[in-house]
Design an enzyme around this catalytic site. Sequence first.
Site, PDB file in Angstrom:
ATOM      1  N   GLY A  89       0.824  -1.220   0.000  1.00 38.46           N
ATOM      2  CA  GLY A  89       0.000   0.000   0.000  1.00 38.46           C
ATOM      3  C   GLY A  89       0.847   1.253   0.000  1.00 38.46           C
ATOM      4  N   GLY A  91       2.652   3.661   1.429  1.00 36.12           N
ATOM      5  CA  GLY A  91       3.254   3.912   2.740  1.00 36.12           C
ATOM      6  C   GLY A  91       3.841   5.296   2.846  1.00 36.12           C
ATOM      7  N   ARG A  92       4.057   5.925   1.711  1.00 32.00           N
ATOM      8  CA  ARG A  92       4.587   7.299   1.743  1.00 32.00           C
ATOM      9  C   ARG A  92       4.032   8.120   0.583  1.00 32.00           C
ATOM     10  NH1 ARG A  92      10.560   7.501  -0.794  1.00 32.00           N
ATOM     11  NH2 ARG A  92      10.426   5.700  -2.139  1.00 32.00           N
ATOM     12  N   LYS A 112       4.163  11.933  -3.399  1.00 26.80           N
ATOM     13  CA  LYS A 112       5.051  10.864  -2.923  1.00 26.80           C
ATOM     14  C   LYS A 112       6.048  11.473  -1.951  1.00 26.80           C
ATOM     15  CE  LYS A 112       8.139   7.281  -4.830  1.00 26.80           C
ATOM     16  NZ  LYS A 112       8.599   6.673  -6.084  1.00 26.80           N
ATOM     17  N   ASP A 124       9.165   5.921   7.415  1.00 23.18           N
ATOM     18  CA  ASP A 124       8.856   7.263   7.919  1.00 23.18           C
ATOM     19  C   ASP A 124       7.919   8.038   6.997  1.00 23.18           C
ATOM     20  OD1 ASP A 124      10.479   7.790   5.770  1.00 23.18           O
ATOM     21  OD2 ASP A 124      12.039   8.834   6.902  1.00 23.18           O
ATOM     22  N   GLY A 125       7.579   7.428   5.854  1.00 23.20           N
ATOM     23  CA  GLY A 125       6.654   8.087   4.933  1.00 23.20           C
ATOM     24  C   GLY A 125       7.267   9.234   4.150  1.00 23.20           C
ATOM     25  N   ARG A 175       3.293  13.162  -8.688  1.00 23.99           N
ATOM     26  CA  ARG A 175       3.372  12.255  -9.834  1.00 23.99           C
ATOM     27  C   ARG A 175       2.037  12.225 -10.567  1.00 23.99           C
ATOM     28  NH1 ARG A 175       5.794   6.554  -8.532  1.00 23.99           N
ATOM     29  NH2 ARG A 175       3.805   6.007  -7.604  1.00 23.99           N
ATOM     30  N   ARG A 182      -2.268  -1.296  -9.961  1.00 22.33           N
ATOM     31  CA  ARG A 182      -1.092  -2.146 -10.161  1.00 22.33           C
ATOM     32  C   ARG A 182      -1.524  -3.604 -10.173  1.00 22.33           C
ATOM     33  NH1 ARG A 182       2.852   1.145  -6.977  1.00 22.33           N
ATOM     34  NH2 ARG A 182       1.730   3.036  -6.496  1.00 22.33           N
ATOM     35  N   ASP A 251       3.958  -4.903  -7.453  1.00 25.31           N
ATOM     36  CA  ASP A 251       3.365  -3.623  -7.015  1.00 25.31           C
ATOM     37  C   ASP A 251       3.908  -2.468  -7.848  1.00 25.31           C
ATOM     38  OD1 ASP A 251       5.712  -4.520  -5.463  1.00 25.31           O
ATOM     39  OD2 ASP A 251       5.664  -2.513  -4.624  1.00 25.31           O
TER      40      ASP A 251
HETATM   41  P1  AMP Z   1       8.829   0.797  -3.503  1.00 25.72           P
HETATM   42  O1  AMP Z   1      10.080   0.043  -3.239  1.00 25.72           O
HETATM   43  O2  AMP Z   1       9.016   2.288  -3.585  1.00 25.72           O
HETATM   44  O3  AMP Z   1       8.036   0.255  -4.621  1.00 25.72           O
HETATM   45  O4  AMP Z   1       7.947   0.624  -2.169  1.00 25.72           O
HETATM   46  C1  AMP Z   1       7.557  -0.629  -1.671  1.00 25.72           C
HETATM   47  C2  AMP Z   1       6.651  -0.413  -0.474  1.00 25.72           C
HETATM   48  O5  AMP Z   1       7.354   0.223   0.589  1.00 25.72           O
HETATM   49  C3  AMP Z   1       5.440   0.453  -0.736  1.00 25.72           C
HETATM   50  O6  AMP Z   1       4.370  -0.058   0.012  1.00 25.72           O
HETATM   51  C4  AMP Z   1       5.868   1.805  -0.237  1.00 25.72           C
HETATM   52  O7  AMP Z   1       4.779   2.611   0.126  1.00 25.72           O
HETATM   53  C5  AMP Z   1       6.696   1.417   0.967  1.00 25.72           C
HETATM   54  N1  AMP Z   1       7.687   2.439   1.318  1.00 25.72           N
HETATM   55  C6  AMP Z   1       8.797   2.765   0.627  1.00 25.72           C
HETATM   56  N2  AMP Z   1       9.468   3.747   1.246  1.00 25.72           N
HETATM   57  C7  AMP Z   1       8.774   4.077   2.354  1.00 25.72           C
HETATM   58  C8  AMP Z   1       8.954   5.027   3.421  1.00 25.72           C
HETATM   59  N3  AMP Z   1      10.005   5.852   3.462  1.00 25.72           N
HETATM   60  N4  AMP Z   1       8.019   5.056   4.380  1.00 25.72           N
HETATM   61  C9  AMP Z   1       6.956   4.252   4.358  1.00 25.72           C
HETATM   62  N5  AMP Z   1       6.732   3.337   3.406  1.00 25.72           N
HETATM   63  C10 AMP Z   1       7.634   3.242   2.415  1.00 25.72           C
HETATM   64 MG    MG Z   2       6.464   0.767  -5.507  1.00 30.23          MG
END
Ligand code: AMP
Ligand code: MG
Length: 501
Positions: A89, A91-92, A112, A124-125, A175, A182, A251
């Site tokens: 989901g 997360g950030r 983002k 940390d989002g 974005r 997805r 994803d």
């Molecule tokens: P990604 O590798 O960017 O495709 O992210 C994979 C998952 O990790 C997704 O659910 C993102 O929302 C979560 N995510 C990536 N970076 C962060 C962050 N700094 N804080 C919270 N969730 C994250």
């Molecule tokens: Mg991703």
Amino acid sequence: MPASSFRFDNTYARDLPGFYAPWQPASVPSPSLLFLNRDLALELGLAADELDGPEGAAIFAGNQVPEGAEPLAQAYAGHQFGGFSPQLGDGRALLLGEVTDRLGRRRDLMLKGSGRTPFSRGGDGKAAVGPMLREVLIGEAMHALGIPTTRALAVAGTGELVARERPLPGAVLTRVAASHLRVGTFEFFSARRDTDRVRQLAEYAIARHDPDLAGTPGRYLALFQRVAQRQAALVAQWMNVGFIHGVMNTDNVAISGETIDYGPCAFLEAYDPDAVFSSIDQGGRYAYSNQPPVTRWNLARLAEALLPLIAEQDTEAAVSTAVGQATEVIDAFPQWYAAALLAGQREKLGLRSGDDEADRALAADWLTLLQEHRVDFTLGWRRLADAAGGDEGPLRALFPDPQAPGAWLARWRSRAENEGGTALGWTVRAAGMRRVSPVVIARNHRVEEALSAASDHGDLAPFRRLLSALQRPYDETPDQAGYTEPARAEVTACYRTFCGT
Ligand code: AMP
Ligand code: MG
């Protein structure tokens, strides 16, 4: 007031309750606009002039939610490096909402790096300036290369530091995407055996991306086939420009067929099918030449999620028929991919229709030649266009032994001269080849240089110069010269990209 210049119409929020968590972006101490994509703003019907100031900074940093936006964090799951994570989901990230662009296309606007959400798990989002500007550079480069992609509308600095290996200046990216559906969105509900929601999502996807299928019998299988065909076309385009996505988890596979989620991505330098730059891809799962088979694997995960819909009835016979139908699509993928790849290669070779097997072999032998002599992929193709234009010198100069490509060149020339129908003249052929083989790509060392100037010194000039070069990838003018050369082989050999999460 620019906030009101967004005309939101939020179908995801409206039609899909239960698929997301409504959420607000975090406030940040000191918003500043680092980048505004004025062309894209115009395309979206936004008032670029009004956004290019403090109010735009406040909006794009997440401090001011524009009127009509309904920020939400989308639920999705995903296979990451082959293993299933049932709950990922946003997360950030937060979907602000949807706008209709000047061509009538519905586009998502997403922040983002806008803070923690219910999907943040340990994160940390937040996002850092470097990785967000990287998404701008690579996304705009892909767009200029004619490859379907999400695009960056803006990047705002937040004025706070984010804790990574070392503290880094924070940023939020806005974005724009055809949608953020997805493969992993389908997997989220399928993993929970929530067939009703998988169906609701499929209907939504059809309405949004394949409206001609709406209401037709067999539409779920047809949707799957469309997604597979879009992925085949997309990955073929990646391969023909030497793009390595780096983290092709389910994803990060968009139903729309756009390239999404620029993390540890990179472009090939010297041609090497095994090239992998991502620091987290130790097994090389997402290496350059694995991208087509991995895409097929990802599509099989989508098929599994859609299976109860394709089967229509929950009987053994219906399910087994559906498995057969989905398998046919999955088995057709390599052919669709191969056809798209060859069509692109033919253009790059300056050829038109001919014998598929012979042309495939001609292209494969060219690539083998580049690999054996460690020739730069981008320049190899580009200098081949120059050879078509009458000057073989620059091409031969890319080889340690200038005689090395001689036999292949002779074969290519005779193949070109023996084209049936009205054969192209060599000048016309060269011009056509230059229109499909870029001279400027996002060279890793140039990207790093631009990002570190921005992130470490707050100097955006190198980023802006590189961006402007990447926006004209086929132009070989003197001002582009600094952006055409590969890094030294030692640099590329050690180059690693990081997710920046
Ligand atoms: P990604 O590798 O960017 O495709 O992210 C994979 C998952 O990790 C997704 O659910 C993102 O929302 C979560 N995510 C990536 N970076 C962060 C962050 N700094 N804080 C919270 N969730 C994250
Ligand atoms: Mg991703």
